[in-house]
Write a protein that holds these residues in place. Structure first.
Motif, PDB file in Angstrom:
ATOM      1  N   ASP A   1       1.337   2.489   7.188  1.00 12.48           N
ATOM      2  CA  ASP A   1       0.810   2.468   5.821  1.00 12.48           C
ATOM      3  C   ASP A   1      -0.017   3.728   5.558  1.00 12.48           C
ATOM      4  O   ASP A   1      -0.112   4.601   6.429  1.00 12.48           O
ATOM      5  CB  ASP A   1       0.056   1.150   5.589  1.00 12.48           C
ATOM      6  CG  ASP A   1      -1.385   1.171   6.069  1.00 12.48           C
ATOM      7  OD1 ASP A   1      -1.840   2.191   6.614  1.00 12.48           O
ATOM      8  OD2 ASP A   1      -2.067   0.149   5.895  1.00 12.48           O
TER       9      ASP A   1
ATOM     10  N   HIS B   1      -2.937   4.417   5.692  1.00  7.96           N
ATOM     11  CA  HIS B   1      -4.082   4.641   6.585  1.00  7.96           C
ATOM     12  C   HIS B   1      -3.638   4.785   8.033  1.00  7.96           C
ATOM     13  O   HIS B   1      -4.456   4.810   8.942  1.00  7.96           O
ATOM     14  CB  HIS B   1      -5.078   3.492   6.435  1.00  7.96           C
ATOM     15  CG  HIS B   1      -5.365   3.150   5.014  1.00  7.96           C
ATOM     16  ND1 HIS B   1      -4.834   2.036   4.398  1.00  7.96           N
ATOM     17  CD2 HIS B   1      -6.066   3.813   4.067  1.00  7.96           C
ATOM     18  CE1 HIS B   1      -5.225   2.028   3.135  1.00  7.96           C
ATOM     19  NE2 HIS B   1      -5.961   3.091   2.907  1.00  7.96           N
TER      20      HIS B   1
ATOM     21  N   GLU C   1       0.832  -1.208   0.000  1.00 10.36           N
ATOM     22  CA  GLU C   1       0.000   0.000   0.000  1.00 10.36           C
ATOM     23  C   GLU C   1       0.869   1.261   0.000  1.00 10.36           C
ATOM     24  O   GLU C   1       0.582   2.228  -0.699  1.00 10.36           O
ATOM     25  CB  GLU C   1      -0.953   0.011   1.207  1.00 10.36           C
ATOM     26  CG  GLU C   1      -2.107  -0.975   1.080  1.00 10.36           C
ATOM     27  CD  GLU C   1      -3.201  -0.776   2.116  1.00 10.36           C
ATOM     28  OE1 GLU C   1      -2.951  -0.088   3.130  1.00 10.36           O
ATOM     29  OE2 GLU C   1      -4.306  -1.305   1.913  1.00 10.36           O
TER      30      GLU C   1
ATOM     31  N   ASP D   1      -1.912   2.583   9.656  1.00 14.56           N
ATOM     32  CA  ASP D   1      -1.735   1.297  10.328  1.00 14.56           C
ATOM     33  C   ASP D   1      -0.258   0.925  10.382  1.00 14.56           C
ATOM     34  O   ASP D   1       0.457   1.067   9.393  1.00 14.56           O
ATOM     35  CB  ASP D   1      -2.521   0.212   9.590  1.00 14.56           C
ATOM     36  CG  ASP D   1      -4.020   0.439   9.689  1.00 14.56           C
ATOM     37  OD1 ASP D   1      -4.494   0.669  10.808  1.00 14.56           O
ATOM     38  OD2 ASP D   1      -4.701   0.412   8.643  1.00 14.56           O
TER      39      ASP D   1
ATOM     40  N   HIS E   1     -11.767   1.775   6.545  1.00 18.06           N
ATOM     41  CA  HIS E   1     -10.983   1.863   5.312  1.00 18.06           C
ATOM     42  C   HIS E   1     -11.823   1.921   4.052  1.00 18.06           C
ATOM     43  O   HIS E   1     -11.302   1.785   2.950  1.00 18.06           O
ATOM     44  CB  HIS E   1     -10.003   0.688   5.235  1.00 18.06           C
ATOM     45  CG  HIS E   1      -8.978   0.695   6.330  1.00 18.06           C
ATOM     46  ND1 HIS E   1      -9.109  -0.030   7.476  1.00 18.06           N
ATOM     47  CD2 HIS E   1      -7.811   1.360   6.463  1.00 18.06           C
ATOM     48  CE1 HIS E   1      -8.061   0.162   8.264  1.00 18.06           C
ATOM     49  NE2 HIS E   1      -7.261   1.019   7.689  1.00 18.06           N
TER      50      HIS E   1
HETATM   51 MN   LIG Z   1      -4.032  -0.001   5.012  1.00 18.16          MN
END
Ligand SMILES: [Mn+2]
Ligand SMILES: [Mn+2]
Ligand SMILES: [Mn+2]
Ligand SMILES: [Mn+2]
Lengths: 220, 220
Positions: free
Chosen positions: A124, A126, A81, A128, A162
């Motif tokens: 990542d 997002h 990602e 995470d 997400h």
């Molecule tokens: Mn992610």
DNA sequence: TTTTATTTTTAGGTAAATCTAAAAAAATAA
DNA sequence: TTATTTTTTTAGATTTACCTAAAAATAAAA
């Protein structure tokens, strides 16, 4: 060596384990978009292989071996990602499905070189956390935006939802990772939150505020 | 949408089509490392789907649709190889197996952005041409090193053998893509070739010389 | 042109990952 | 504590991509 399908089961079980101790058949079925009967079959196989502990009718838990396997898949997913966003200019709401495929590419070498190429990212797109090659996560303590009090401020460092719809919405509101926000007010009527971001006052729903994760900056 | 397996069959048939007009069952079986009976099964399915033309006992040819599908897989394979070498510092003998997996990732968007990220390369790390998104190849005319006459020189622009053993051997000899070579002599005894590369005289076997592709520079 | 060898196909089966329908166990409500 | 609902498992099939062994077609040799 696990099959594509086995890997998906392990990953789903891993994610479900974050909220419940033992993971139920139906919960897995829902996530994996399959029928409970199919899950029971696969569960038996994974237990057979020593990747999960399974007691009939009681649900499953990952063994250490199963957990490490799952974490490695999560690692690959998140590194890909990062690659897609940082190098190929994907938006953060476009990367998940492709990463779902890329995470199954079988090459330790590939993933280590990718990690290096990306500069050993810790999170990542997002927010995470990305485990290192030994499966260790950097500890991250998020505070949900909804939990900040009036007058407190924080930096957006993650999201707990997400879906493309949600991520696009945040994008439109200018609420992306790294942004500083300050709580101005909370509306009694609907629980919506008034926040200051980029010197602008905006109002976001309680639902949105629940899924934005911040790192607290303290008062004022 | 084709399965992973179907894609592999199409790609193999495509490559075999480069040397023979119609492709035989046994040839496919050998390449795909499976039994002729299995190939017959798959062939029927691909014919059913309109991806190949098939006459019992006569072999197969790709339809236009099948050919375009195959070319697209080749495109992805070669772009990923470029990525691995240019960005992740893989050696040219290390990329093939990983690319075999990556070529099946299903996202047009991904491959177009990758192409752009790589600067729209025209050839992969082995000199093989990369088709554009419409399936068109830049015409390349190679001359085998073995076909150059004494005194002629050329630039190494490809190889017709992709085994790791061969590629590593070339690397050790300093015979990598872009290198200028000049034929000094051909040994009567074993057909081995004396060449000048990097101002050094080296001797390579006829077998090696057959698999090195050059772009001629003319005499002297 | 027979005979022999090679290639290809059919017939019948297996393993992985699904499914539906029905039975069994566990959890919840009455 | 019995009845009802929910969850989970079993039984029996299906699909995909394989396999082996045997039959059929084609090609090559005698
Ligand atoms: Mn992610
Ligand atoms: Mn994701
Ligand atoms: Mn290759
Ligand atoms: Mn190549």
């Amino acid at each position: 060596m696990q099959s594509f399908t086995e890997e998906n089961y392990l990953k789903i079980i891993y994610h479900l384990s974050e909220s419940t101790n033992t993971v139920q058949t139906n919960a897995i079925a829902e996530q994996i978009q399959t029928k409970p009967a199919s899950v029971t079959d696969m569960i038996k196989k994974l237990a057979e292989k020593g990747l999960i502990d399974y007691i009939k009718y009681q649900g499953v838990t990952l063994t250490e071996k199963g957990k490490q396997t799952a974490i490695n898949i999560v690692r690959k997913h998140r590194l890909w990602e990062v690659f897609l966003v940082d190098k190929l200019n994907f938006k953060w709401d476009e990367v998940h499905d492709v990463a779902e495929e890329l995470e199954h590419i079988k090459s330790e070498n590939l993933i280590e070189r990718l990690d290096e190429f990306l500069g050993f990212p810790k999170a990542d797109p997002h927010g995470d956390p990305i485990p290192d090659k030994n499966g260790r996560f950097a500890k991250t303590q998020f505070v949900k935006l909804i939990e900040l009090k009036i007058g407190e401020s924080g930096t957006i460092t993650g999201v707990s939802q997400h879906s493309s719809a949600f991520l696009k919405h945040l994008e439109k509101l200018g609420l992306t990772l790294g942004k500083q926000v300050k709580i101005s007010d909370v509306t009694d009527f609907d629980g919506s939150v008034e926040i200051l971001v980029d010197n602008k006052q905006i109002n976001i729903s309680r639902e949105v505020a629940k899924h934005i994760l911040t790192t607290e900056n303290g008062k004022n």
